[in-house]
Motif scaffolding. Structure first.
Motif, PDB file in Angstrom:
ATOM      1  N   GLU A  10      -8.031 -51.241  -2.925  1.00  0.00           N
ATOM      2  CA  GLU A  10      -8.058 -51.641  -4.627  1.00  0.00           C
ATOM      3  C   GLU A  10      -8.968 -52.598  -5.269  1.00  0.00           C
ATOM      4  OE1 GLU A  10      -4.607 -54.947  -4.249  1.00  0.00           O
ATOM      5  OE2 GLU A  10      -3.913 -52.770  -4.211  1.00  0.00           O
ATOM      6  N   ASN A  11      -9.504 -53.339  -4.487  1.00  0.00           N
ATOM      7  CA  ASN A  11     -10.486 -54.553  -4.770  1.00  0.00           C
ATOM      8  C   ASN A  11     -12.022 -53.800  -4.789  1.00  0.00           C
ATOM      9  OD1 ASN A  11      -8.578 -56.281  -5.393  1.00  0.00           O
ATOM     10  ND2 ASN A  11      -8.444 -57.115  -3.225  1.00  0.00           N
ATOM     11  N   ASP A  12     -12.066 -52.699  -4.392  1.00  0.00           N
ATOM     12  CA  ASP A  12     -13.539 -52.237  -3.969  1.00  0.00           C
ATOM     13  C   ASP A  12     -13.872 -51.617  -5.635  1.00  0.00           C
ATOM     14  OD1 ASP A  12     -13.577 -52.296  -1.344  1.00  0.00           O
ATOM     15  OD2 ASP A  12     -13.112 -50.065  -1.032  1.00  0.00           O
ATOM     16  N   GLN A  13     -15.465 -51.863  -5.699  1.00  0.00           N
ATOM     17  CA  GLN A  13     -15.979 -51.183  -6.810  1.00  0.00           C
ATOM     18  C   GLN A  13     -16.594 -50.067  -6.201  1.00  0.00           C
ATOM     19  OE1 GLN A  13     -18.870 -53.874  -8.831  1.00  0.00           O
ATOM     20  NE2 GLN A  13     -19.702 -51.967  -9.844  1.00  0.00           N
ATOM     21  N   VAL A  14     -16.314 -48.834  -7.061  1.00  0.00           N
ATOM     22  CA  VAL A  14     -16.736 -47.452  -6.820  1.00  0.00           C
ATOM     23  C   VAL A  14     -18.067 -47.186  -7.664  1.00  0.00           C
ATOM     24  CG1 VAL A  14     -16.074 -44.993  -6.979  1.00  0.00           C
ATOM     25  CG2 VAL A  14     -14.309 -46.755  -6.331  1.00  0.00           C
ATOM     26  N   VAL A  15     -19.110 -46.746  -7.015  1.00  0.00           N
ATOM     27  CA  VAL A  15     -20.376 -46.724  -7.583  1.00  0.00           C
ATOM     28  C   VAL A  15     -20.978 -45.267  -7.340  1.00  0.00           C
ATOM     29  CG1 VAL A  15     -20.881 -49.165  -8.304  1.00  0.00           C
ATOM     30  CG2 VAL A  15     -21.739 -47.839  -5.992  1.00  0.00           C
ATOM     31  N   ALA A  23     -17.709 -46.609  -2.197  1.00  0.00           N
ATOM     32  CA  ALA A  23     -16.648 -47.693  -2.756  1.00  0.00           C
ATOM     33  C   ALA A  23     -17.293 -48.723  -1.919  1.00  0.00           C
ATOM     34  CB  ALA A  23     -15.187 -47.357  -2.107  1.00  0.00           C
ATOM     35  N   ASP A  25     -17.123 -53.086  -1.203  1.00  0.00           N
ATOM     36  CA  ASP A  25     -16.346 -54.170  -1.210  1.00  0.00           C
ATOM     37  C   ASP A  25     -16.834 -55.164  -2.085  1.00  0.00           C
ATOM     38  OD1 ASP A  25     -15.517 -57.095  -0.306  1.00  0.00           O
ATOM     39  OD2 ASP A  25     -14.338 -56.032   1.158  1.00  0.00           O
ATOM     40  N   PHE A  26     -16.144 -55.755  -2.855  1.00  0.00           N
ATOM     41  CA  PHE A  26     -16.552 -56.717  -4.029  1.00  0.00           C
ATOM     42  C   PHE A  26     -17.254 -57.953  -3.232  1.00  0.00           C
ATOM     43  CE2 PHE A  26     -12.544 -58.964  -2.907  1.00  0.00           C
ATOM     44  CZ  PHE A  26     -12.754 -60.104  -3.117  1.00  0.00           C
ATOM     45  N   GLU A  29     -20.967 -56.670  -2.897  1.00  0.00           N
ATOM     46  CA  GLU A  29     -21.511 -55.670  -3.758  1.00  0.00           C
ATOM     47  C   GLU A  29     -22.681 -56.448  -4.465  1.00  0.00           C
ATOM     48  OE1 GLU A  29     -22.483 -54.666  -7.857  1.00  0.00           O
ATOM     49  OE2 GLU A  29     -21.660 -56.751  -7.389  1.00  0.00           O
TER      50      GLU A  29
END
Length: 56
Positions: A10-15, A23, A25-26, A29
């Motif tokens: 849920e805390n990952d940024q998907v790019v 995905a 990990d923030f 990032e």
């Protein structure tokens, strides 16, 4: 830094990197700017290339 084939947390940024959804990990990032996703026969898998000077 490592790679895994897994569902994003849920805390990952998907790019999108090289047209592949990734995905990240923030916490790491900021270290992923200007990287490319590539296949390495030597390492027998996917690797992130670039931005090595900023990595821990």
């Amino acid at each position: 830094m490592g790679l895994a084939l897994d569902e994003p947390d849920e805390n990952d940024q998907v790019v999108t990197i090289n047209e592949i959804l990734v995905a990240i990990d923030f916490n790491i990032e900021p270290y992923t700017e200007n990287v490319i996703l590539d296949f390495s026969q030597e390492k027998n898998g996917l690797v992130l290339l670039g931005n090595e000077s900023d990595c821990c």
